[in-house]
Scaffold this active site. Sequence first.
Site, mmCIF file in Angstrom:
data_model
loop_
_atom_site.group_PDB
_atom_site.id
_atom_site.type_symbol
_atom_site.label_atom_id
_atom_site.label_comp_id
_atom_site.label_asym_id
_atom_site.label_seq_id
_atom_site.Cartn_x
_atom_site.Cartn_y
_atom_site.Cartn_z
ATOM 1 N N GLY A 250 0.806 -1.212 0.000
ATOM 2 C CA GLY A 250 0.000 0.000 0.000
ATOM 3 C C GLY A 250 0.839 1.262 0.000
ATOM 4 N N SER A 331 4.631 -5.662 -2.726
ATOM 5 C CA SER A 331 4.752 -4.229 -3.005
ATOM 6 C C SER A 331 5.503 -3.544 -1.859
ATOM 7 C CB SER A 331 3.357 -3.634 -3.246
ATOM 8 O OG SER A 331 3.447 -2.354 -3.811
#
Length: 664
Positions: A250, A331
């Site tokens: 995120g 990520s």
Amino acid sequence: MIHGATLTALFLAIASVNGAISPERLKSDVSIVIQNDLLEAESPHSGSGMIVLDNMDFNRAKSGCQALGESLWGSGGSFSQIQSNLDYLVYQGQHHQGQRYWISPDHRGAPRAINGRGSITRATASDSLPVLCTQTAPYSNETHKDTSSKFQVTVSSNNERITGFRDRLSFRFQGIRYAEQPERWTYSQLYQGSGAEESGLQFGSSCVQGPDTGTEDCLFLNIWTPYLPYKVAHTKKQSLKPVMFWIHGGAFTNGEGSDPTVDGSNLASRGDVVVVSINYRLGTLGFLALDDGQTHGNFGLADQITALDWVRQNIRDFGGDPDRITIFGQSAGAGSVRALLASSKARGKFSAAIMQSNLGGLAYGTTYSHYYTIAEQMDAAGTAILAATNCTDTASPIACLRALPASTIVSLPTTARFLVVDGTYLTTPELDLQHRSSTANVPLLMGLMRDDGAAMIGYPSPNDTLNSFLTSSGVPPSLISPSLFPTPTSPNTTLNIFNTSSHIATDGIFRCIDQATAYAGAINHIFPSVYFYEFNRSYQMPGWSPNPPLCEAPRTAAFPAGDPSAEYFKCHSGELYYVFGNVRRQGLALRDEADLPFEQFVVDSWASFARTGNPTPERGLLVARGYGKVKKIKMPTNITSYGHGWYPPQPADYNSSKPVMQRK
């Protein structure tokens, strides 16, 4: 006179009425065993779920099942359903094949037992045998969880009694505090329980990530486990499960451990592992660093290490092995794993690592793998944040910022989201892949989506050229190379530009740094083993599909949910449903006959890596669990690997010579 068996039954009945049952009250380990062949969907083995208890006599066995709100197995189910479960108990080394287990009595009420071969015999009530109870807890999903007292279970841990619940597949403990709310921009401290009763039935608050989202009291973690031990101090090491410690992505500005996309129930059940997910502080509240000599940044990274400390201290109470913790993330979560590999503060606190789509190299990705100095972070964010809040010229800028509401901080036009060289948590500007003493020496699994970079750029306008679009996307147009990145010649000129740009962005932001990490880590013996993968199949999340519908399998009359065998961009985050086995838990359709086998393969491979440091599942385990058919998928033949080569499989109709998005 009250006989022993009657007293046991009375005690257990009272225990189940007055509160959630616990291993201590049962005086037994408690395990959920189920053949989760279709990953939380109705199947011929849906009724195979059972709860296994330790050796006890027949009357106590009946009472133990009743205390759980269950009965001895076999009164309404076919014994053939549980043969794979019995095989797995033998494979684990818990019992031999001739071991007998208590099951339901016959029609006259006489005690019966079943052995590991499935043979049913009469037994004597005084025999001491392990117990097979039914498991009737329902499946759970994002909108429905049955947390009623019938399915609640309490574990003593961290000087607290924490009550969670079981669903069809696992025991769930949600919203467990691992740190008290720290003063803003100070490092979190490991939470020591107060001796109170605590609820683990609901997720804790997410960390602040918007004016109306989350709170600052957010340092919670969640646990999914198939096994709860009774006498933790005396539990055999081989009974403890590998732990998979999930760090969400995120962009270091949003996300939470309770995201239903990464619910750990299927991974815990099918993989036979303990899954932990965490919250950590985000954005400016988690990563601000100032040149004031006291605000050194990396508070969110420090939270991750505090959560690791909590897990190492307490996870045995939930059936997990503190010496087999695999940290994994995607990520920004992969960037966190990379930073934890580099951090001496995390050294020795995990035994393996998985990086999914780690960013680095060019443009937006640079700061995920190359860490700013505090001065560089001041230039990038700190100075602007102080100016926007009128805190620049105060006697104590940090005190000025602390006086502001969190909603004001997260609404500023500038966000501090950068990992920095703070001298304690990170001491070098990047992961050291030359000196073994500077990096955690653990097995590493890493890789990317085939078109990861397609999510990091926008979409060209009709007037864009390849040069102008790359420039506006922050990617150097000097990378244009017709031989490396040929531009397709379809009539759709904007798609042609996007296609080439996505390949350049994927290589520049993901592939080059990740392959270089794998290569250097292997040849320099930084890691004992390195496995590298690339996904050429994806299932994009409906709630996050960049440049729709390019990241989604094209829909046709024959494939209304999408045809994964056709060409489409395999984008960032497209592997998450597969890793956690949650396609159907999220209410999504299996798009073709390869979706489920691929999902099974990925879950089994990730769990295998956590269990052994090798993502290839043991054949004996797959056979024992009834998962042997998972291997029948064609592997690609046109990929070169570094170190130990391994890749997830492609669908059965995958053609390695098929052009990529009209690429020529």
